[in-house]
Design a protein around this motif. Structure first.
Motif, short mmCIF file in Angstrom:
data_model
loop_
_atom_site.label_atom_id
_atom_site.label_comp_id
_atom_site.label_asym_id
_atom_site.label_seq_id
_atom_site.Cartn_x
_atom_site.Cartn_y
_atom_site.Cartn_z
N GLY A 1 -40.72 20.93 19.79
CA GLY A 1 -41.33 21.48 18.69
C GLY A 1 -41.13 20.81 17.25
N SER A 2 -39.86 19.92 17.37
CA SER A 2 -39.64 19.30 15.97
C SER A 2 -40.17 17.99 15.98
CB SER A 2 -38.17 19.21 15.89
OG SER A 2 -37.59 18.29 16.92
N GLN A 3 -40.29 17.49 14.64
CA GLN A 3 -41.19 16.44 14.66
C GLN A 3 -40.11 15.09 14.55
OE1 GLN A 3 -44.28 15.55 14.02
NE2 GLN A 3 -44.79 17.71 13.32
N ILE A 4 -40.59 14.01 14.79
CA ILE A 4 -39.79 12.52 14.99
C ILE A 4 -40.66 11.92 14.23
CG2 ILE A 4 -38.37 13.18 17.04
CD1 ILE A 4 -40.24 11.53 18.73
N SER B 1 -45.33 8.81 14.48
CA SER B 1 -44.78 10.20 14.10
C SER B 1 -45.33 10.93 15.00
CB SER B 1 -45.19 10.47 12.69
OG SER B 1 -46.44 10.69 12.45
N GLY B 2 -44.75 12.10 15.30
CA GLY B 2 -45.54 13.12 16.34
C GLY B 2 -44.50 14.12 16.63
N LEU C 1 -30.35 12.40 19.25
CA LEU C 1 -30.90 12.98 17.98
C LEU C 1 -30.39 14.20 17.59
CD1 LEU C 1 -34.92 12.13 17.99
CD2 LEU C 1 -33.01 11.29 16.51
N ASN C 2 -30.14 15.01 18.51
CA ASN C 2 -29.95 16.51 18.30
C ASN C 2 -29.04 17.03 19.35
OD1 ASN C 2 -30.01 19.12 17.38
ND2 ASN C 2 -32.36 19.14 17.25
N GLY C 3 -27.56 17.00 18.85
CA GLY C 3 -26.89 17.49 20.00
C GLY C 3 -27.10 18.82 20.76
N GLN D 1 -36.43 8.47 14.20
CA GLN D 1 -35.67 9.39 13.62
C GLN D 1 -35.90 10.79 13.66
OE1 GLN D 1 -35.59 7.93 9.63
NE2 GLN D 1 -33.57 8.45 9.32
N ALA D 2 -35.06 11.90 13.48
CA ALA D 2 -35.84 13.05 13.49
C ALA D 2 -36.49 13.26 12.13
CB ALA D 2 -34.91 14.11 13.48
N ARG D 3 -37.71 13.91 12.13
CA ARG D 3 -38.42 13.93 10.85
C ARG D 3 -37.61 14.74 9.61
NH1 ARG D 3 -43.94 14.94 9.37
NH2 ARG D 3 -44.68 12.65 9.58
N ASP D 4 -36.71 15.49 9.99
CA ASP D 4 -36.14 15.95 8.84
C ASP D 4 -34.94 14.94 8.23
OD1 ASP D 4 -34.75 18.51 11.07
OD2 ASP D 4 -34.62 16.29 11.06
N GLY D 5 -34.97 14.05 8.79
CA GLY D 5 -34.09 12.96 8.34
C GLY D 5 -32.49 13.17 8.35
N GLY D 6 -32.09 13.97 9.15
CA GLY D 6 -30.64 14.38 9.22
C GLY D 6 -30.06 13.40 10.15
N SER D 7 -30.48 12.91 11.18
CA SER D 7 -29.68 11.87 11.95
C SER D 7 -29.93 10.52 11.83
CB SER D 7 -29.97 12.32 13.27
OG SER D 7 -31.21 12.51 13.52
#
Lengths: 875, 121
Positions: free
Chosen positions: A654-657, A663-664, A646-648, A594-600
């Motif tokens: 640079g983003s966190q997953i 986690s990284g 994850l992110n169209g 998952q993306a860290r910001d929990g969006g998707s």
């Protein structure tokens, strides 16, 4: 002139003679003074048993029959020798038909239909887990704790067994070799229904003992039963030899194979230790696993499960039961291993057959076609020959040969062909199965057990030979009957022939149609294979060396030792001459990211634990971002598919997953890479630093060299083995070889289908050649007249080719239509190409049409050279 | 009780009566070498010529005739007998005459040998 009577005549004669004889006697008796009734009775009595007389007479005939039969066979053999072309065509056709077809039946039987030799195979059930999100057709192994839960809580299973396999170094009397070892637990021995040949079998969980297979016993231990009680070292740990299994016992359950593992038989069995079932989930985390192995000895991390149903239990019952238990487990213990997974419960037999089913249905169809073509060919050949012997038969009839006698002679000739073809067929069958084993057994599961199956041989032989007999006799019978009257000119033959020729041309058209279907099928598969072999640009697998090794045993139980080995490994690889990049791969895990910001929503993903050099060694370019530093344990690389999921639109770099165990920060994005399965769909993948891997036991090392890797492979292998001689280097090859191996099953199917298509084309060629030659012979008179009336050679050739084209046209057209309809059945085997691909069909049609028309050239040339006088004189 | 010599044809085992297996062919050929006859006639001729000593089993006659015909030593044609009955009349062929000489020679050798044995002490 009165001809010698044949058997039917003699029956008549005999009856009449007996009647006359008795009448005579009666007359005499009346002359002697008896009454009519008395006279007759006395005569009958004197004659004796009329039936017995007839039987005795008949038995004279039988002896003669046998003599004549031998004569006929001798004549048949002579005929065969005198017509080598015809004989070769018939025997070859029969041999190919019988041999090829029974070979494929036998192979199909071994792979698809052969039952498991364990007791009650129909009650064995396969239980596995699969990812609902991705690659849902692939079964994954289960946790040992799952097995323990099933064992405690299910009621439908009478027996339950868990197993897996691992390649280990087996050291005995100073010699080390790699063997495949099976871990077995639960009721394995009772499920397999086997008793030891020597010694005894271990009980559940018995530690540090090993049971050898007979074959390993002979190979490594010289069949010496003194070894019972001695110890061997498996990956450095000591095991006592407890017993030996009987010969031919095999692990018939599916083995656990990684993509570049070779198929190998299991050499020995060890028990899954009891501790395995009770391990907590934390034991599987990074760093803990080695400690566990150190305390308890080698444990399997995942297992396959097979159960035997109770006599009354049904598949639905056990499915419902297991699903219930599994859902409860997932709720109680959420974690990476149970996310997005479901249970697949199916009969073991269907699991074993599943991979190959599509392929073999198609091949079964191909077999059927070739068999039909063979029968059509045989029919054609015999019909042609019968007609060409019209004159001979008529003469012989006129000279007094009995109809039955002639038919018997035809039968004898046909028998010679039938026997010859049968023997040749057996030879072809044996040889074909041997070839299939040599080229295919790496690719197709369970092929190694294939032998020529007697039922298949009998069936195909029966079909082909029956058609030979039918078509050998049928025309003979009608020929003999039709020539009852004295010799007539060919004109009499025309009306009979034209009806028959329609049948023959129809047969040839049918052959052509079926050949087209086979050809187009082979063409489709060829194009699929081609597409699969195409690789992304910039990727040259022949320059990449890959090898697998296993870090296990007491010496590598903990992380510091593993790290030391791996670092030494990488530096040695980099030091090799010509090396450009090197890396290691230490395991992969299916989870959800998952993306860290929990969006998707979480995306089912594979985490591959690699060193930074690994991707570079494979030659994967960076699409965005940069390669992470060696020391940065929080940086990961993701592939395109994952990035898209994850992110169209936004930039993922640079983003966190995060995932349950990871986690990284995303340092870079790479394109999708096919490293192992060429025909697999790309999966979302994260490349994480290998120190994070939960367990490092099986390591893949990759090295990119500037020149062709194959020659230096063994040298590099030696250097790696030099790090620690007890760590054997398992497979050493180029990535190219690995990729090729992954599509080996398709290559095998392709080879088989192509050979069928080739045979079909060959047979169709023979068929059309025969028919056109025959038609030309039939029209000799007509051609002679035409030439006499002024037709040129070209006119004659045009006429013949015109007739041939009509047949070829009908055949090819109906073949194309049939192919369009039937190719849908093949869609499961194709890759990147539609079943109705018009280009392939066109090529197949054109190819076959040209081959067919080429076949007509010979007879049409001979037709053009017909001397009109000779033609007209043959009347 | 007459001890008639019953001549048995092929396919029958020797019964309690005396028999000379194999000699039937020779006798038939000899009969037909004199004149052509039908089956019944052959039986009668043999009976009469041997003064009722030889009784041919009618049942073995026809298999023998069949065999002789198949081997080409006699030929059968349909004809009419004295009683205006249709019958199959056999006549000997050239090959048959040759075979007759062969058989006669064999038979003579056999009987001479037997006579020598019987005559010796």
């Amino acid at each position: 002139m009165n001809l010698r009577p044949d058997r039917n005549d003699w029956q008549e004669f005999l009856d009449e003679q007996i009647r006359e004889h008795i009448e005579h006697e009666t007359d005499e008796n009346i002359a002697r003074g008896m009454s009519l009734q008395e006279a007759r009775q006395a005569a009958l009595r004197k004659f004796g048993n009329v039936t017995r007389v007839r039987e005795d007479t008949r038995s004279v005939w039988k002896m003669v029959w046998l003599e004549q039969w031998c004569q006929d066979i001798g004549y048949g053999l002579r005929l065969v020798r005198r017509n080598p072309a015809f004989s070769t065509a018939v025997i070859l056709t029969l041999a190919l038909g019988i041999g090829l077809n029974s070979a494929v039946f036998s192979v199909m039987d071994a792979v698809l239909l052969r039952h498991i030799s364990y007791p009650n195979p129909e009650r064995l059930v396969w239980v596995a887990q699969y990812d609902t999100g991705w690659q849902s057709d692939q079964d994954n192994r289960m946790l040992p704790s799952d097995f323990a839960a099933f064992r405690e809580q299910t009621k439908s299973f009478a027996s339950l067994t868990a197993y897996t396999n691992a390649d280990m170094a087996l050291n005995f009397a100073g010699e080390t070799g790699t063997e495949r070892i099976a871990y077995v637990g639960g009721d394995f021995w009772s499920v397999a229904g086997v008793r030891p040949a020597v010694g005894s079998l271990f009980g559940a969980g018995q530690p540090r003992v090993v049971v050898l297979t007979w074959e390993l016993f002979q190979k490594r231990f010289d069949g010496n039963s003194e070894v019972l009680g001695k110890t061997v070292a498996l990956d450095g740990r000591q095991f006592t030899i407890l017993g030996v299994l009987p010969p031919q016992f095999r692990l018939e359950f599916p083995q656990f194979l990684r993509p570049n593992d070779e198929r190998k038989e299991v050499g020995a069995y060890i028990a899954i230790p009891d501790e395995t079932w009770r391990l907590p989930m934390t034991a599987y985390r990074a760093g803990n696993w080695e400690k566990v192995q150190e305390s308890f000895g080698p444990l399997p991390d995942f297992v396959w499960i097979v159960g035997g149903l109770h006599r009354g239990a049904s598949l639905q019952q056990v499915r419902a039961e297991l699903d219930g238990i599994y859902q409860r487990l997932t709720r109680e213990r959420p974690g990476i291993y149970h996310a997005h997974s479901a249970l697949r419960v199916q009969p073991l037999q269907s699991k074993l057959a599943s991979g190959a089913r599509d392929a073999f249905l198609v091949l079964g169809g191909a077999v059927g076609f070739v068999l039909l073509i063979v029968c059509a060919n045989v029919a054609n050949l015999f019909l042609a020959r019968a007609t060409s012997r019209q004159q001979e038969v008529a003469i012989r009839r006129a000279l007094g040969a009995g109809g039955v006698r002639l038919i018997r002679q035809f039968l004898a000739e046909t028998t010679v062909f039938v026997v010859g073809g049968g023997i040749a067929g057996v030879v072809v069958a044996r040889w074909t199965v041997a070839c299939a084993l040599r080229f295919g057994s790496g690719a197709v599961p369970r092929l190694a057990g294939a032998v020529v199956d007697e039922r298949a041989l009998a069936f195909t032989a029966g079909v082909s030979l029956l058609s030979a007999v039918l078509f050998g006799l049928g025309p003979a019978v009608s020929l003999v009957r039709s020539t009852q009257a004295p010799l007539r000119g060919k004109r009499g033959g025309y009306s009979v022939a034209s009806g028959r020729s329609r049948g023959r041309t129809a047969l040839v058209a049918l052959q052509l149609a079926m050949a087209i279907v086979l050809l187009s099928g082979a063409g489709l598969m060829l194009r699929s294979y081609w597409k699969m072999s195409a690789l992304p640009v910039g990727y040259s697998p022949e320059k990449i060396l890959t090898t697998r090794l296993s870090l296990s045993g007491g010496r590598y139980g903990s992380w510091p030792q593993q790290r030391a080995y791996l670092e030494e490994l990488q530096s040695r690889l980099m030091a090799a001459p010509g090396s450009q990049a090197a890396g290691v791969h230490c395991g992969s895990i299916h989870t959800a990211i998952q993306a860290r910001d929990g969006g998707s929503a979480p995306v089912p993903t594979v985490i591959e634990y690699v060193s930074p050099g690994y991707l570079q060694a494979i030659g994967v370019p960076l699409l965005a971002g940069q390669w992470p530093d060696d020391m940065d344990l929080r940086a990961v690389i993701v592939n395109e598919t994952l990035a898209k999921s994850l992110n169209g639109t936004g930039d993922l770099v640079g983003s966190q997953i995060r995932a349950a165990i990871l986690s990284g920060r995303v340092a870079g994005i790479v394109p999708d890479v096919k490293t192992s399965q060429l025909d697999a769909e790309p999966r979302p993948t994260v490349y994480a630093p290998y120190p994070l891997s939960p367990h490092i036991s099986s390591v893949e090392a990759v090295l990119r060299v500037s020149t062709d890797a194959a020659p230096v492979a063994s040298a590099i292998g030696r250097r790696i083995a030099g790090i620690d001689p007890d760590v054997p280097v398992y497979t050493m090859g180029t990535l190219e070889g690995e990729l090729a191996a992954s599509i080996a099953p398709r290559r095998f199917n392709l080879m088989v289908l192509s050979s069928f298509a080739a045979v079909a084309v060959l047979l169709a060629w023979i068929g059309i050649y025969g028919v056109i030659a025959y038609l030309v012979a039939q029209r000799t008179r007509e051609i002679g007249i035409r030439v006499a009336l002024g037709a040129t050679r070209m006119d004659v050739v045009r006429m013949v080719i015109g007739q041939a084209s009509a047949i070829v046209g009908v055949g090819v057209t109906s073949g194309v239509l049939a192919a369009l309809g039937l190719s849908r059945a093949m869609s499961g085997l194709l890759y990147g190409i539609q079943p109705n691909d018009p280009f392939t069909l066109l090529v197949a049609a054109v190819a076959l049409a040209s081959v067919a028309l080429l076949a007509c050239l010979g007879p049409s040339w001979r037709a053009a050279r017909i001397d009109p006088i000779a033609a007209l004189r043959t009347e | 009780m007459e001890h008639k010599l019953r001549i048995l044809g092929m396919g029958r085992k020797a019964q309690k009566n005396d028999s000379l297996p194999g000699s039937l062919d020779m006798l038939i050929l000899r009969t037909l070498s004199r004149r052509s006859l039908h089956g019944y006639g052959i039986v009668q001729f043999l009976q009469q010529s041997s003064d009722n000593e030889l009784l041919v089993e009618e049942g073995s006659l026809y298999p023998a005739l069949q065999r002789l015909e198949l081997n080409g030593w006699i030929d059968g044609v349909w004809g009419v007998t004295a009683n205006k009955r249709r019958a199959r009349i056999y006549k000997i062929t050239a090959a048959g005459r040759k075979q007759l000489t062969v058989e006669t020679r064999k038979y003579t050798k056999l009987t001479l040998a037997i006579a020598r044995v019987m005559g010796a002490e």
